[in-house]
Design a protein around this motif. Structure first.
Motif, PDB file in Angstrom:
ATOM      1  N   HIS A 210       0.866  -1.181   0.000  1.00  0.00           N
ATOM      2  CA  HIS A 210       0.000   0.000   0.000  1.00  0.00           C
ATOM      3  C   HIS A 210       0.908   1.239   0.000  1.00  0.00           C
ATOM      4  O   HIS A 210       1.726   1.417   0.905  1.00  0.00           O
ATOM      5  N   THR A 211       0.755   2.069  -1.021  1.00  0.00           N
ATOM      6  CA  THR A 211       1.565   3.281  -1.146  1.00  0.00           C
ATOM      7  C   THR A 211       0.668   4.509  -1.060  1.00  0.00           C
ATOM      8  O   THR A 211      -0.562   4.406  -1.014  1.00  0.00           O
ATOM      9  N   ALA A 212       1.313   5.676  -1.063  1.00  0.00           N
ATOM     10  CA  ALA A 212       0.540   6.928  -1.035  1.00  0.00           C
ATOM     11  C   ALA A 212      -0.254   7.115  -2.318  1.00  0.00           C
ATOM     12  O   ALA A 212      -1.259   7.835  -2.337  1.00  0.00           O
ATOM     13  N   SER A 213       0.156   6.449  -3.412  1.00  0.00           N
ATOM     14  CA  SER A 213      -0.528   6.609  -4.699  1.00  0.00           C
ATOM     15  C   SER A 213      -1.590   5.548  -4.942  1.00  0.00           C
ATOM     16  O   SER A 213      -2.566   5.788  -5.652  1.00  0.00           O
ATOM     17  N   LEU A 221       7.972 -11.490  -6.845  1.00  0.00           N
ATOM     18  CA  LEU A 221       8.690 -10.267  -6.475  1.00  0.00           C
ATOM     19  C   LEU A 221       9.300  -9.571  -7.685  1.00  0.00           C
ATOM     20  O   LEU A 221       9.285  -8.339  -7.783  1.00  0.00           O
ATOM     21  N   ASN A 222       9.843 -10.333  -8.611  1.00  0.00           N
ATOM     22  CA  ASN A 222      10.478  -9.715  -9.778  1.00  0.00           C
ATOM     23  C   ASN A 222       9.458  -8.947 -10.613  1.00  0.00           C
ATOM     24  O   ASN A 222       9.713  -7.821 -11.066  1.00  0.00           O
ATOM     25  N   ASN A 223       8.296  -9.547 -10.837  1.00  0.00           N
ATOM     26  CA  ASN A 223       7.256  -8.839 -11.600  1.00  0.00           C
ATOM     27  C   ASN A 223       6.749  -7.613 -10.843  1.00  0.00           C
ATOM     28  O   ASN A 223       6.434  -6.577 -11.449  1.00  0.00           O
ATOM     29  N   LEU A 224       6.657  -7.753  -9.530  1.00  0.00           N
ATOM     30  CA  LEU A 224       6.206  -6.618  -8.720  1.00  0.00           C
ATOM     31  C   LEU A 224       7.133  -5.433  -8.891  1.00  0.00           C
ATOM     32  O   LEU A 224       6.689  -4.288  -9.078  1.00  0.00           O
ATOM     33  N   LEU A 225       8.423  -5.684  -8.829  1.00  0.00           N
ATOM     34  CA  LEU A 225       9.389  -4.594  -8.976  1.00  0.00           C
ATOM     35  C   LEU A 225       9.398  -4.058 -10.404  1.00  0.00           C
ATOM     36  O   LEU A 225       9.584  -2.855 -10.640  1.00  0.00           O
ATOM     37  N   LYS A 226       9.180  -4.931 -11.356  1.00  0.00           N
ATOM     38  CA  LYS A 226       9.242  -4.521 -12.760  1.00  0.00           C
ATOM     39  C   LYS A 226       8.098  -3.591 -13.137  1.00  0.00           C
ATOM     40  O   LYS A 226       8.279  -2.605 -13.886  1.00  0.00           O
ATOM     41  N   TYR A 227       6.884  -3.856 -12.591  1.00  0.00           N
ATOM     42  CA  TYR A 227       5.707  -3.077 -12.987  1.00  0.00           C
ATOM     43  C   TYR A 227       5.155  -2.231 -11.856  1.00  0.00           C
ATOM     44  O   TYR A 227       4.007  -1.738 -11.959  1.00  0.00           O
ATOM     45  N   ALA A 228       5.914  -2.028 -10.821  1.00  0.00           N
ATOM     46  CA  ALA A 228       5.404  -1.253  -9.686  1.00  0.00           C
ATOM     47  C   ALA A 228       5.113   0.186 -10.063  1.00  0.00           C
ATOM     48  O   ALA A 228       4.290   0.858  -9.421  1.00  0.00           O
ATOM     49  N   GLY A 229       5.731   0.711 -11.116  1.00  0.00           N
ATOM     50  CA  GLY A 229       5.489   2.080 -11.531  1.00  0.00           C
ATOM     51  C   GLY A 229       4.061   2.333 -11.961  1.00  0.00           C
ATOM     52  O   GLY A 229       3.641   3.501 -12.106  1.00  0.00           O
ATOM     53  N   ALA A 230       3.299   1.264 -12.132  1.00  0.00           N
ATOM     54  CA  ALA A 230       1.905   1.435 -12.543  1.00  0.00           C
ATOM     55  C   ALA A 230       1.087   2.140 -11.472  1.00  0.00           C
ATOM     56  O   ALA A 230       0.039   2.730 -11.779  1.00  0.00           O
ATOM     57  N   VAL A 231       1.546   2.121 -10.222  1.00  0.00           N
ATOM     58  CA  VAL A 231       0.794   2.807  -9.168  1.00  0.00           C
ATOM     59  C   VAL A 231       0.807   4.315  -9.392  1.00  0.00           C
ATOM     60  O   VAL A 231      -0.091   5.031  -8.911  1.00  0.00           O
ATOM     61  N   GLN A 233       0.985   5.603 -12.589  1.00  0.00           N
ATOM     62  CA  GLN A 233       0.185   5.800 -13.795  1.00  0.00           C
ATOM     63  C   GLN A 233      -1.306   5.705 -13.494  1.00  0.00           C
ATOM     64  O   GLN A 233      -2.127   6.361 -14.153  1.00  0.00           O
ATOM     65  N   TYR A 234      -1.649   4.873 -12.502  1.00  0.00           N
ATOM     66  CA  TYR A 234      -3.056   4.698 -12.151  1.00  0.00           C
ATOM     67  C   TYR A 234      -3.227   5.014 -10.663  1.00  0.00           C
ATOM     68  O   TYR A 234      -3.377   4.110  -9.840  1.00  0.00           O
ATOM     69  N   PRO A 235      -3.177   6.292 -10.304  1.00  0.00           N
ATOM     70  CA  PRO A 235      -3.249   6.638  -8.883  1.00  0.00           C
ATOM     71  C   PRO A 235      -4.585   6.245  -8.268  1.00  0.00           C
ATOM     72  O   PRO A 235      -5.630   6.253  -8.937  1.00  0.00           O
ATOM     73  N   SER A 236      -4.525   5.913  -7.023  1.00  0.00           N
ATOM     74  CA  SER A 236      -5.701   5.531  -6.228  1.00  0.00           C
ATOM     75  C   SER A 236      -6.395   4.290  -6.772  1.00  0.00           C
ATOM     76  O   SER A 236      -7.592   4.077  -6.519  1.00  0.00           O
ATOM     77  N   LYS A 237      -5.681   3.477  -7.522  1.00  0.00           N
ATOM     78  CA  LYS A 237      -6.250   2.255  -8.071  1.00  0.00           C
ATOM     79  C   LYS A 237      -5.580   1.044  -7.387  1.00  0.00           C
ATOM     80  O   LYS A 237      -4.505   1.144  -6.791  1.00  0.00           O
ATOM     81  N   GLU A 238      -6.259  -0.089  -7.550  1.00  0.00           N
ATOM     82  CA  GLU A 238      -5.690  -1.342  -7.054  1.00  0.00           C
ATOM     83  C   GLU A 238      -5.152  -2.118  -8.252  1.00  0.00           C
ATOM     84  O   GLU A 238      -5.911  -2.503  -9.142  1.00  0.00           O
ATOM     85  N   ILE A 239      -3.860  -2.327  -8.245  1.00  0.00           N
ATOM     86  CA  ILE A 239      -3.185  -2.919  -9.399  1.00  0.00           C
ATOM     87  C   ILE A 239      -2.723  -4.326  -9.049  1.00  0.00           C
ATOM     88  O   ILE A 239      -2.060  -4.537  -8.021  1.00  0.00           O
ATOM     89  N   SER A 247      -3.288  -5.764 -14.292  1.00  0.00           N
ATOM     90  CA  SER A 247      -4.718  -5.599 -14.209  1.00  0.00           C
ATOM     91  C   SER A 247      -5.011  -4.453 -13.254  1.00  0.00           C
ATOM     92  O   SER A 247      -4.522  -4.422 -12.120  1.00  0.00           O
ATOM     93  N   VAL A 248      -5.813  -3.480 -13.732  1.00  0.00           N
ATOM     94  CA  VAL A 248      -6.157  -2.303 -12.937  1.00  0.00           C
ATOM     95  C   VAL A 248      -7.607  -2.448 -12.506  1.00  0.00           C
ATOM     96  O   VAL A 248      -8.504  -2.630 -13.337  1.00  0.00           O
ATOM     97  N   GLN A 249      -7.807  -2.380 -11.201  1.00  0.00           N
ATOM     98  CA  GLN A 249      -9.152  -2.516 -10.649  1.00  0.00           C
ATOM     99  C   GLN A 249      -9.534  -1.229  -9.939  1.00  0.00           C
ATOM    100  O   GLN A 249      -8.710  -0.542  -9.351  1.00  0.00           O
ATOM    101  N   GLU A 250     -10.830  -0.918 -10.030  1.00  0.00           N
ATOM    102  CA  GLU A 250     -11.326   0.294  -9.391  1.00  0.00           C
ATOM    103  C   GLU A 250     -11.384   0.095  -7.874  1.00  0.00           C
ATOM    104  O   GLU A 250     -11.669  -0.980  -7.404  1.00  0.00           O
TER     105      GLU A 250
END
Length: 250
Positions: A210-213, A221-231, A233-239, A247-250
């Motif tokens: 859970h981040t501020a964004s 873990l590797n995929n998490l680090l690779k695509y973590a920047g999506a938080v 790109q999609y602020p306040s979303k659950e990725i 996958s971006v969820q509302e």
């Protein structure tokens, strides 16, 4: 024929000599004991001067050591690098008690420094004739961990528990269930620091940060680090991050 000179008839005469009565005599006294010959004086023992000098040397060294204990006490102690620990605490951990002799201070006295969870490393230097300098590098509180029993403790970045830490309420909270994945949670919190991680939760299926964004989850873990920047790109979303995509969820 008649012997004109008659002779006395021959007779056998047995002459018995007078035997004197036995005389009882006292036994002869034993001979006096022989006086022992005058014995020669024992040989003189040679003095082992080597042992004598070694003994004197040992006594001298012991005297010098005893004198140095009182003549060279530790008078000055300098402590550097401490922030969380007070100078008095560092002194105690280093074994720098008042009046301890400077020549005898060594690593054996400072062993508690290495065992303290707050100290990552320490360098102790003696300076003649009465000074000891202690430079420490402390561990810094990095995250909080809610243990399986519900108690919350403070962890350093390397996972060491830091007892008595204060002012840590804003640190990321690590929690979870199932097999212990505290190291993985610490890894994620450290890798996503730039996203202002607030909490990290682990389960057997994956890890959620859970981040501020926003919130990001992945089972790897590797995929998490690779695509973590999506938080970002999609602020306040659950990725949710999968091996095949995001996958971006509302």
């Amino acid at each position: 024929m008649t012997d004109p000179s008659p002779r006395a008839r021959n007779r056998r005469i047995t002459v018995v000599a007078d035997v004197p009565d036995p005389v009882t005599t006292d036994p002869a006294p034993p001979p006096p004991p022989e006086e022992p010959a005058e014995s020669a004086p024992p040989p003189r023992r040679r003095v082992n001067w080597g042992r004598v000098w070694w003994g004197l040397g040992a006594v001298l060294v012991a005297g010098l050591l005893a004198a140095s204990w009182f003549a060279l006490p530790i008078r000055t102690v300098k402590v550097e690098g401490n922030g969380r620990l007070s100078e008095a605490q560092v002194r105690q951990l280093a074994g720098l008690t008042p009046g301890f002799a400077w020549p005898y201070y060594g690593a054996w006295r400072a062993q508690k420094l290495a065992r303290s969870p707050w100290i990552r490393s320490a360098v102790v230097t003696r300076r003649f004739p009465d000074t000891v300098e202690v430079r420490v590098t402390e561990r810094v509180p990095f995250a909080r961990w809610q243990r399986p029993d519900g108690r919350v403790v403070t962890l350093a970045e390397d996972g060491r528990v830091l007892p008595g830490a204060a002012g840590v309420g804003a640190l990321p909270l690590l929690s979870g269930w199932g097999p212990g994945r505290v190291k993985d949670a610490l890894f994620v919190a450290r890798a996503l620091q730039r996203y202002n991680v607030q909490s990290v939760a682990y389960t057997p299926s994956g890890i959620t940060a859970h981040t501020a964004s926003g919130t990001v989850w992945s089972g790897d873990l590797n995929n998490l680090l690779k695509y973590a920047g999506a938080v970002v790109q999609y602020p306040s979303k659950e990725i949710h991050i999968y091996p095949w995509g995001v996958s971006v969820q509302e």
